[in-house]
Motif scaffolding. Structure first.
Motif, PDB file in Angstrom:
ATOM      1  N   ASP B  88      66.470  91.143 -52.502  1.00  0.00           N
ATOM      2  CA  ASP B  88      67.352  91.324 -51.349  1.00  0.00           C
ATOM      3  C   ASP B  88      68.732  91.823 -51.739  1.00  0.00           C
ATOM      4  O   ASP B  88      69.592  91.985 -50.876  1.00  0.00           O
ATOM      5  CB  ASP B  88      67.492  89.986 -50.599  1.00  0.00           C
ATOM      6  CG  ASP B  88      66.383  89.785 -49.603  1.00  0.00           C
ATOM      7  OD1 ASP B  88      66.460  90.396 -48.525  1.00  0.00           O
ATOM      8  OD2 ASP B  88      65.426  89.051 -49.897  1.00  0.00           O
ATOM      9  N   LEU B 674      54.660  82.662 -48.114  1.00  0.00           N
ATOM     10  CA  LEU B 674      55.378  82.168 -46.934  1.00  0.00           C
ATOM     11  C   LEU B 674      56.540  81.262 -47.339  1.00  0.00           C
ATOM     12  O   LEU B 674      57.629  81.354 -46.768  1.00  0.00           O
ATOM     13  CB  LEU B 674      54.418  81.409 -45.995  1.00  0.00           C
ATOM     14  CG  LEU B 674      55.073  80.785 -44.757  1.00  0.00           C
ATOM     15  CD1 LEU B 674      55.725  81.846 -43.871  1.00  0.00           C
ATOM     16  CD2 LEU B 674      54.051  80.001 -43.932  1.00  0.00           C
ATOM     17  N   VAL B 677      59.429  83.365 -48.572  1.00  0.00           N
ATOM     18  CA  VAL B 677      60.008  84.124 -47.463  1.00  0.00           C
ATOM     19  C   VAL B 677      60.891  83.220 -46.602  1.00  0.00           C
ATOM     20  O   VAL B 677      61.981  83.605 -46.171  1.00  0.00           O
ATOM     21  CB  VAL B 677      58.891  84.788 -46.627  1.00  0.00           C
ATOM     22  CG1 VAL B 677      59.395  85.218 -45.269  1.00  0.00           C
ATOM     23  CG2 VAL B 677      58.308  85.981 -47.374  1.00  0.00           C
ATOM     24  N   LYS B 678      60.433  82.009 -46.374  1.00  0.00           N
ATOM     25  CA  LYS B 678      61.217  81.059 -45.568  1.00  0.00           C
ATOM     26  C   LYS B 678      62.482  80.616 -46.286  1.00  0.00           C
ATOM     27  O   LYS B 678      63.521  80.397 -45.672  1.00  0.00           O
ATOM     28  CB  LYS B 678      60.371  79.812 -45.282  1.00  0.00           C
ATOM     29  CG  LYS B 678      59.499  79.914 -44.054  1.00  0.00           C
ATOM     30  CD  LYS B 678      58.852  78.557 -43.833  1.00  0.00           C
ATOM     31  CE  LYS B 678      58.186  78.465 -42.477  1.00  0.00           C
ATOM     32  NZ  LYS B 678      57.490  77.166 -42.313  1.00  0.00           N
ATOM     33  N   ASN B 681      64.884  83.770 -46.265  1.00  0.00           N
ATOM     34  CA  ASN B 681      65.330  84.180 -44.934  1.00  0.00           C
ATOM     35  C   ASN B 681      65.273  82.971 -43.996  1.00  0.00           C
ATOM     36  O   ASN B 681      64.247  82.710 -43.369  1.00  0.00           O
ATOM     37  CB  ASN B 681      64.427  85.298 -44.396  1.00  0.00           C
ATOM     38  CG  ASN B 681      64.338  86.449 -45.365  1.00  0.00           C
ATOM     39  OD1 ASN B 681      65.230  87.285 -45.449  1.00  0.00           O
ATOM     40  ND2 ASN B 681      63.247  86.482 -46.146  1.00  0.00           N
ATOM     41  N   PRO B 683      64.909  80.549 -41.308  1.00  0.00           N
ATOM     42  CA  PRO B 683      64.432  80.720 -39.929  1.00  0.00           C
ATOM     43  C   PRO B 683      65.377  80.115 -38.892  1.00  0.00           C
ATOM     44  O   PRO B 683      65.176  80.326 -37.691  1.00  0.00           O
ATOM     45  CB  PRO B 683      63.083  79.983 -39.917  1.00  0.00           C
ATOM     46  CG  PRO B 683      62.691  79.811 -41.338  1.00  0.00           C
ATOM     47  CD  PRO B 683      63.973  79.710 -42.105  1.00  0.00           C
ATOM     48  N   LYS B 685      68.325  81.082 -38.532  1.00  0.00           N
ATOM     49  CA  LYS B 685      69.068  82.239 -38.010  1.00  0.00           C
ATOM     50  C   LYS B 685      68.169  83.028 -37.075  1.00  0.00           C
ATOM     51  O   LYS B 685      67.535  84.006 -37.476  1.00  0.00           O
ATOM     52  CB  LYS B 685      69.509  83.143 -39.160  1.00  0.00           C
ATOM     53  CG  LYS B 685      70.639  82.563 -39.976  1.00  0.00           C
ATOM     54  CD  LYS B 685      71.189  83.614 -40.933  1.00  0.00           C
ATOM     55  CE  LYS B 685      72.122  82.968 -41.955  1.00  0.00           C
ATOM     56  NZ  LYS B 685      72.369  83.803 -43.112  1.00  0.00           N
ATOM     57  N   THR B 686      68.098  82.624 -35.842  1.00  0.00           N
ATOM     58  CA  THR B 686      67.165  83.288 -34.926  1.00  0.00           C
ATOM     59  C   THR B 686      67.781  84.545 -34.310  1.00  0.00           C
ATOM     60  O   THR B 686      67.083  85.325 -33.689  1.00  0.00           O
ATOM     61  CB  THR B 686      66.711  82.343 -33.805  1.00  0.00           C
ATOM     62  OG1 THR B 686      67.866  81.961 -33.058  1.00  0.00           O
ATOM     63  CG2 THR B 686      66.026  81.108 -34.373  1.00  0.00           C
TER      64      THR B 686
END
Lengths: 721, 721
Positions: B88, B674, B677-678, B681, B683, B685-686
Motif C-alpha cells: 500500500d 481476508l 485485508v481486514k 484496511n 472496516p 472506515k465505512t
C-alpha cells in the motif's frame, strides 16, 4: 547497450583511430535530435484523407463523427481531460479524481442520448478505466442485471423511479463473485432463504468462502447490490438467483447485518473501491427478488419459466465492450510506439551522418507492424460485433413485447452464436491487447518505462480484462466446446440458421478435403482462400476432437482455447474482407494500404502463429509454410512501412486521449518529455524527504567507533588476562 | 463466469429440477473450503528431502546452506523483512523504506564477507528490487566501472579510501544513458574536453538529447557519477570514455554547473530516485578520468592500450545477476500459483461432492508446469553461469597481476563466449520470467490481481529487466550475430578453444547431416539426442543465414533473436543433463521427478515452441512433430502432477520471501487473505475521504431545479411571446 562483441572487435582494430573525427569549438558540434521533423516529413506523404480511413475503422460516417466530437468534448472538459501529473496520483488521490469525474459524467447522462452517453463512457474508459468500470458496475451490471432478471415494473422502479439509471439516489453494485467462487457462478454459496412467516428472504453468508469479494463500489460507494444467492424455499435449493439488497441507508451509513470492507491495494484500477461483503441474516422483502423468470409466491411456490436462459444475455454487453476496448487500446499504443519508432534514431546502419530510425530496422517492424494490422482488423470486427449485439437486444425486446415465439426462437439461436463470438473475441483480443501494450512498451525502450508515457498504468489497469466477466481461458474453452458440438450437429445433419457460425455448415466437406487449401505462394495472397483455410482448419480440428470430447471435455481444454482463437480470427478476417469489398471504392486512396494491412494481418496473426496446426491438418502445404514463416512477413512489413504514420494518424486519437509524452502528435519527443518531467517534479527540490536518513548513513562514524572501540588490540589485552 | 453456453443448455433441460437438493437448517449446510488440508495432504506425499533437492537447484551444499541462513537472517531483520502493508506504500513512503533498508544493509557489508553480502543483496533484490538496484548502482555499476576502467590506485582511492565500496562518504551513480542514446553507448554526446591550460576536463551537455537520463540515484542520493563522455583533446574526438564527476558536496548540496531532476513516476521501481543530469561547463581535474586503458598526458597526448576491450567486462556482472534473478522469480511465482492451484477448487468435473482442484485441469497443467520445469532448468543453468563468470574474473585479475599474456589471451576467448552466454541467458530468461509472472497471475484469477498477492508490483518492477543493461532485443541480436560469425569461422577451419561455444566445432558435420536427428517417438525421450538436435538446429540455422549476413545483418534481426534463444536453451539443457548425471545418485529419490521435469522442460520450452524451425531445417521429422505438439506435453504434465507441491517446496523460499497472502506455506489461503485485508484496511472506515462529493452527487437536486426551471412550459410561454 552496444553489442559488446562488436565493440570489442572494433576497438581492437582501432587502437588509435587513424582518421579521428575533428570537432570544433569548445563544445561538441553535434546537432540536437529532431524527431518532430522526421515525423512531419512522413506525415506529409500520407495520400489519403484521415476522415475516410477513420470512417472505415469505425464502421461509418455517423459513428466516426460522433466519436470525433466526443474526443473534443472530453479534451475540453476540465474534469474529464487528462494531464501528465495524473500518473503521479496516489490511490487516495486517484479515487478522489475518479469520484469527481463520475460526478461530471452524471451531468452528461441527463442531457444527452443514452447511446451517445454510452459512447462517451466507452471512450472515457480507455483513458480512465477506473472511472469507466465504476460507472459500468452501476449501469452495465447492476441496472442491466435488473433489466435482464427483473420484471419491467421492477426495472422501472429501481432504474427510473429510484434513478439508478442516472447515478442518482441509488448506486448499485454487482454482488456475484465470492472469495471461493469466481468462474463457477452456479457454485455460489450465499443463501437467500424464504421465510414464509414474514414474507421475506434472509440473505446470509454461511462461511468465509461465500464472502462476496472484488465487488466494485461496495467498499464506499454502493447503496444497493444485486446479490447472487441460492434460493432456498422450504429446504429446497433452487440454485442461484438474484436479489436487490440495500447496503447503505439514505445517510450513506451501512445497514445492520451488512459487513463491508475495502479489499485494498490492487495491481491496477486503484481508483475503484472494490470491497468484500458479508451478510448476516439480512432480511429483504420478497418483492426485492428479481422475478422476471423465477417467481416465488406468497405461499412459497416456485415457478421457473422456460426462457430463464435469456437472463444471461445481460452478461454479453461487458464482453462486447471489452472486445471494442481492445481495438482502442491497440490504436493508442501502436500510435505511441510507431511515432516513437519514426522519431527515434539508434545506431548507424549505413555509415551515414545520422543514426537509423528505429522503424527502419526489420526486427522493429516485425515487432510492431503485425500489431498495427491486428488493430485494424479488430476495429472492423468489433464494430460488427457491436452492431450484431445491438440487433440481438432489439430483437429480444421486440419478441418479448409482442410475444413473438418465432422471433424469440431465432433470437436464442443468435444468442448462442453471440456467446461464442463475444467470448472468443473478448478473450483473444484482451490477451492480444495485453501483449501489444507490453511489446509497444519494450519497443520504446527505457522511455516506455516512464509513467508519463502511460504504458505501465494502462497495462496494469488492463490486465484484469483477461480475468473478469469471463476468465479468458474459461470463456475460450466454452467457445471451443460450442464449436465442437456445433460441428458434430452439422455432421449429424442439423444445419445452422440465424447464426454467425453458419460457415460451419460446410464443415463436412471442408473436413473431408484431402488437398491443402493453401498450396502455392499465390494462394497466400488471396484473402478469400485464406478465409477458407481458416474455416477448413476449424472444421478439421473440431472433427478431430469430437471422439475425445465424448469421454473428457476437460482433457482437450488447451485445444478448445486454440479453436476459440481461430474462431475470433475467422470473424475478424471475414469482416475485414467484406468491408474492404463493400465499403471501399476501387480507386480510393485508402484501398492500397488496407489491402497490404489485410495481408499482413492474416499472415502474421493467423497463418504464422498457428502454422503448426495448419500443417498438422494439411490445410497449408509444408513448402508454403516455410514461405509464410520465413520471408513473407518481412516483405509485407516492408510494404506497409511507408504508411505507418498515416495509418496511426487515421485512428484520430487526440493527444489528450493518447495521454503519453513521447506519443504526442507534434512528435517533439524530447522537449515534450523533459519539459513535463520538470514541471511535475520541481528540480528545486534537490533533497528527498528521506535525505536525513541517507546523509546520516553516508556520514556515519567508523565501525570501530560505533563498536565503542571494544574490539581493539588494547581491549584484547585487557580482556585476555 | 460460468461457460454460458453450458448454463443455457442445462437450464433448458431442467426447468424445474426433478431432484432438488435438500438443505437443512436456516442457513446453508455447505462446508467452508479447506485449501490447507489439500496442500498438506500432497505435501505429506513428498518422497524426498527438500534439502537434497535444494542443493541440486543451488549447485551444492555450501551455497544452499548459505542461502537458507540468509533467508532466515532477512526474515528476522525488522527493517529488511517484508509485510503485506508494504503493497500500500505510496512512492514517497516506498523511497523512505528503501532508504532505511539501504542503511540497514550497510551494517552487514561492514561485518560479513563481500561474497556473502552479494548473496544477501541478490536475495533482497528479489523482494525489494528498488533497494537492490539502488545498492547495485553504486556497487555494481559505479564501483565496478572504476574497477574496470580505472587504475588500481584510482580504484583504491574511490572505493576504499573514500569508502564508496561500503556505501560510506561517497555514493556513486552511473551516468551512461542519455535522453537520446540508450543502446548505442558509443553514440553518447556528452563531451569531456581537455583544457590544457588548466589541466582539467570540461564536462558538458551540448543539447537536450545528451541529457543524462534514467540515472538511478542521481535525483537525490548520489554524491558522484561516473560519466560516459566523448573525450576531446585538441579538437580530436577519441570516442566515449569514463570520468568521475562529483555532483554534490559534503553537505549533500548540488554543485554549480550540475542541473539534476527527478524523472518522476515510473511503471515500477518507484523506490528508486532515477534522475536526469545536465552538465554545463563542469570542470574536473585530469586525474578524475579513469585511465586504466586510456591515458591523457599533461601535454594532451592520448594513449589507448590494446586491452581496452576488457573494460566492458564490468558490464557482464549485471547480466549474470539478472539471469539468476529470473530463476528466483520463477521459483517464487510458480510456488504461489501452484499452491493456489492445489488449494483452489472450481467447477465439479466428475459429479462428486466437491469441486475439482484447479491443478487437475489439463489446461491449468499446461499453463503452469512448463514454467516450473523451466525454472528448474534456469536454476542449474544460471548457477553455472555464475560460476563461469567468477572464474573469468579471477583469471583476468590473475592474468593482469602476473602479466600472463597467454592467460589473458585465453581469458579474452572466454570473455567472448561469456558475452554470448550472459546476453542470451539474460534476454531469454528475463523475457520468460516476465511471461511467467503474468501467466501465474492469470492462473490465480481475480486473486492474482490483488496487490497483496504480489504479482502486480513484481511484474511492473521486473519489466525493466527486459530493457536495461542491454535491451533484450539488442543483446539477443548481438549474441545471434556472434553465433553466425563463429559458425562461419569454424567452417573456415578455425576451431574454438576455451569457449563455452565449443559445441559449434561440430557445426560443419551437423549442418551437412541430411537425416533428422529426431525421427521417432523414442528419440524424444533421450535428452542427449535432444541436446544434439538443438546443436544441429543452431548449426543449420546459422549456416543458412551466413550468405545474407554478409550483405545485411539488420535484415536477419528476427532470426538472430531466435538463435540467441536457442543458445540459451542449449546452455540450460546441457547443464541440466550434466548435473543430473554427475550430481544425482541413481537411487536418489530426487532422480525420478528431475528426469520427468527435464523432459517436460525440453519438450515444452524447446521442441514445441521452436517446432517450425526444427521442421524447416529437417532436424525433427514431421510425424514426431505432431507427437511433440499434440499429445506428449500433456502426458508429461500428468507425470509431473503428483510432485508439484514437493517441487515448489524444494525451492525453500520462506513466506517472508514469497510475500504473497495466497502463496503462504500453510495453504490457509482464504483466512490468510481476508485477515490481512481486514488488518490493513480497517472496516470501521465505512466512508471514503471523497464521500462528500459522492453523496452530494447521489442526492443532487433534479435537473430542472438546477436549471432554475427556466426551460419549463411556463417559461416557454413567457419567452415565446
Amino acid at each position: 547497450m552496444a553489442p559488446m562483441a562488436d565493440l570489442i572487435k572494433r576497438n581492437k582494430k582501432l587502437d588509435i583511430d587513424p582518421n579521428p573525427k575533428k570537432v570544433e569549438g569548445t563544445t561538441s558540434s553535434t546537432e540536437p535530435p529532431s524527431p518532430a521533423k522526421d515525423i512531419a516529413a512522413e506525415r506529409a506523404n500520407t495520400k489519403w484523407g484521415l476522415k475516410e480511413m477513420h470512417e472505415f475503422l469505425e464502421g461509418g460516417e455517423a459513428k466516426s463523427t460522433e466519436i470525433l466530437r466526443l474526443y473534443q468534448s472530453i479534451e475540453r472538459d476540465p474534469t474529464l481531460q487528462t494531464r501528465p501529473e495524473h500518473f503521479d496520483l496516489t490511490q487516495k488521490e486517484e479515487r478522489q479524481l475518479v469520484a469527481e469525474r463520475i460526478n461530471q459524467m452524471t451531468k452528461y447522462i441527463e442531457i444527452e442520448s443514452y447511446a451517445k452517453f454510452r459512447r462517451r463512457l466507452q471512450l472515457m474508459t480507455v483513458i480512465d478505466p477506473s472511472m469507466g468500470i465504476r460507472i459500468l458496475v452501476n449501469l452495465g451490471l447492476f441496472v442491466n442485471c435488473i433489466k435482464g432478471n427483473g420484471t419491467q415494473k421492477q426495472y422501472d422502479f429501481w432504474a427510473k423511479k429510484k434513478e439508478a439509471g442516472h447515478l442518482k439516489q441509488l448506486y448499485g453494485c454487482f454482488g456475484m463473485t465470492e472469495l471461493g467462487h469466481g468462474s463457477n457462478v452456479a457454485g455460489c454459496e450465499t443463501t437467500a432463504i424464504f421465510d414464509e412467516a414474514t414474507d421475506e428472504f434472509i440473505i446470509d453468508t454461511p462461511h468465509i468462502g461465500a464472502t462476496k469479494w472484488w465487488i466494485g463500489g461496495a467498499a464506499h460507494s454502493a447503496t444497493h447490490t444485486v446479490c447472487y444467492a441460492r434460493l432456498i424455499v422450504k429446504d429446497i435449493d433452487y440454485g442461484v438467483k438474484t436479489f436487490v439488497v440495500p447496503l447503505r441507508d439514505s445517510q450513506h451509513n451501512l445497514l445492520p447485518g451488512i459487513a463491508v470492507g475495502d479489499i485494498g491495494a490492487k495491481m491496477g484500477r486503484q481508483g475503484v473501491d472494490n470491497g468484500w461483503i458479508q451478510f448476516t441474516e439480512v432480511r429483504i422483502p420478497r418483492f426485492f427478488m428479481l422475478q422476471r423468470w423465477c417467481k416465488v409466491s406468497r405461499q412459497g411456490n416456485v415457478t421457473l419459466p422456460p426462457l430463464e436462459q435469456l437472463s444471461y444475455i445481460s452478461l454479453l454487453e461487458g464482453r462486447v465492450g471489452m472486445a471494442a476496448d481492445s481495438y482502442r487500446i491497440g490504436a493508442r499504443y501502436t500510435t505511441i510506439a510507431l511515432r516513437y519508432a519514426v522519431g527515434r534514431r539508434q545506431f548507424n546502419r549505413d555509415g551515414g551522418e545520422e543514426e537509423t530510425q528505429l522503424v527502419n530496422y526489420p526486427l522493429h517492424q516485425r515487432r510492431l507492424f503485425p500489431y498495427l494490422a491486428l488493430t485494424y482488423a479488430a476495429a472492423v470486427g468489433t464494430d460488427r460485433l457491436e452492431v450484431e449485439h445491438n440487433q440481438l437486444l432489439a430483437n429480444l425486446d421486440k419478441g418479448l413485447a409482442t410475444n413473438d415465439k418465432l422471433l424469440l426462437k431465432n433470437t436464442i439461436n443468435a444468442t448462442k452464436s453471440m456467446f461464442v463470438d463475444s467470448g472468443s473475441l473478448k478473450s483473444t483480443l484482451t490477451w492480444d491487447a495485453s501483449d501489444l501494450i507490453a511489446e509497444c512498451r519494450q519497443a520504446c525502450g527505457g522511455h516506455g518505462y516512464s509513467s508519463y508515457n502511460s504504458f505501465g498504468k494502462t497495462w496494469s489497469d488492463w490486465s484484469v480484462q483477461t480475468t473478469w466477466e469471463g476468465d479468458n481461458n474459461v470463456l475460450a474453452m466454452s467457445a471451443g466446446k460450442t464449436i465442437i458440438k456445433t460441428v458434430q450437429q452439422v455432421l449429424n445433419g442439423r444445419k445452422l440458421k440465424d447464426s454467425s457460425l453458419e460457415f460451419l455448415n460446410d464443415a463436412p466437406t471442408l473436413a473431408k478435403a484431402k488437398k491443402a487449401v493453401i498450396r502455392i505462394r499465390e494462394h497466400v495472397d488471396d484473402p478469400d482462400r485464406v478465409l477458407k483455410a481458416v474455416s477448413a482448419l476449424i472444421a478439421k480440428f473440431a472433427v478431430d476432437l469430437i471422439p475425445v470430447s465424448h469421454t473428457s471435455m476437460d482433457s482437450i481444454g488447451p485445444q478448445r482455447v486454440i479453436l476459440s482463437k481461430l474462431r475470433c480470427h475467422h470473424y475478424l478476417l471475414e469482416t475485414f474482407i467484406q468491408r474492404l469489398n463493400d465499403q471501399v471504392k476501387a480507386k480510393s486512396p485508402i484501398r492500397e494500404p488496407l489491402e497490404k494491412l489485410l495481408r499482413l494481418y492474416y499472415v502474421s496473426n493467423i497463418l504464422s502463429p498457428f502454422i503448426g496446426e495448419f500443417l498438422r491438418f494439411g490445410v497449408v502445404s509444408p513448402k508454403t509454410a516455410i514461405y509464410i514463416n520465413a520471408t513473407y512477413p518481412q516483405q509485407l512489413c516492408t510494404e506497409v512501412r511507408p504508411f505507418v504514420i498515416g495509418l496511426t494518424d487515421s485512428f484520430e486519437q487526440p493527444d489528450n486521449f493518447i495521454h503519453s509524452l513521447i506519443g504526442k502528435y507534434n512528435g517533439d519527443i524530447y522537449n515534450n518529455y523533459l519539459s513535463a518531467v520538470k514541471t511535475i517534479n520541481n528540480p528545486l527540490k534537490t533533497k528527498a524527504p528521506y535525505s536525513e536518513t541517507f546523509e546520516a548513513m553516508l556520514n556515519r562514524p567508523s565501525l570501530e567507533e560505533r563498536q565503542r572501540f571494544e574490539r581493539s588490540k588494547e581491549v584484547e589485552e585487557i580482556l585476555s588476562k
